[in-house]
Design a protein around this motif. Sequence first.
Motif, PDB file in Angstrom:
ATOM      1  N   LEU A  34       0.819  -1.204   0.000  1.00  0.00           N
ATOM      2  CA  LEU A  34       0.000   0.000   0.000  1.00  0.00           C
ATOM      3  C   LEU A  34       0.863   1.268   0.000  1.00  0.00           C
ATOM      4  N   HIS A  85      -9.129  -3.340   5.763  1.00  0.00           N
ATOM      5  CA  HIS A  85      -8.683  -3.357   4.371  1.00  0.00           C
ATOM      6  C   HIS A  85      -9.760  -3.927   3.453  1.00  0.00           C
ATOM      7  N   ILE A  91      -7.344   2.155   3.536  1.00  0.00           N
ATOM      8  CA  ILE A  91      -6.611   3.069   2.652  1.00  0.00           C
ATOM      9  C   ILE A  91      -6.871   4.537   2.997  1.00  0.00           C
ATOM     10  N   LYS A  95      -3.844   7.167   3.758  1.00  0.00           N
ATOM     11  CA  LYS A  95      -3.604   8.131   2.667  1.00  0.00           C
ATOM     12  C   LYS A  95      -2.507   9.145   2.997  1.00  0.00           C
ATOM     13  N   GLN A  98       1.075   7.484   2.622  1.00  0.00           N
ATOM     14  CA  GLN A  98       1.488   6.753   1.425  1.00  0.00           C
ATOM     15  C   GLN A  98       2.567   7.540   0.688  1.00  0.00           C
TER      16      GLN A  98
END
Length: 99
Positions: A34, A85, A91, A95, A98
């Motif tokens: 990810l 997930h 996610i 964010k 990442q």
Amino acid sequence: MDKVMRLASEKGVVIFSKSSCCLCYAVNILFQELKVNPMVHELDQDPDGREMEKALTRLGCNAPVPAVFIDGKLVGSTNEVMSLHLSGSLIPLLKPYQA
């Protein structure tokens, strides 16, 4: 407990792990895929590891490792991370972290 909370808030995503744990490895790989580079604390390589494990259990981790913290808040262990997930909720939490 203080050390766990201090370490958990040092970086956006923190995982308390053990180097010999296959579930810890799976969670680490998930975060790598990810594009998140978490701070990983290997409890079996820390002199305070046993005490930290007990503190994680007191915080509410069913299994002491892996214990995942995002923004200094306990997300949980493998089951909680994978559930988030699969539901699409992980996610958005990751964010900001990442690459």
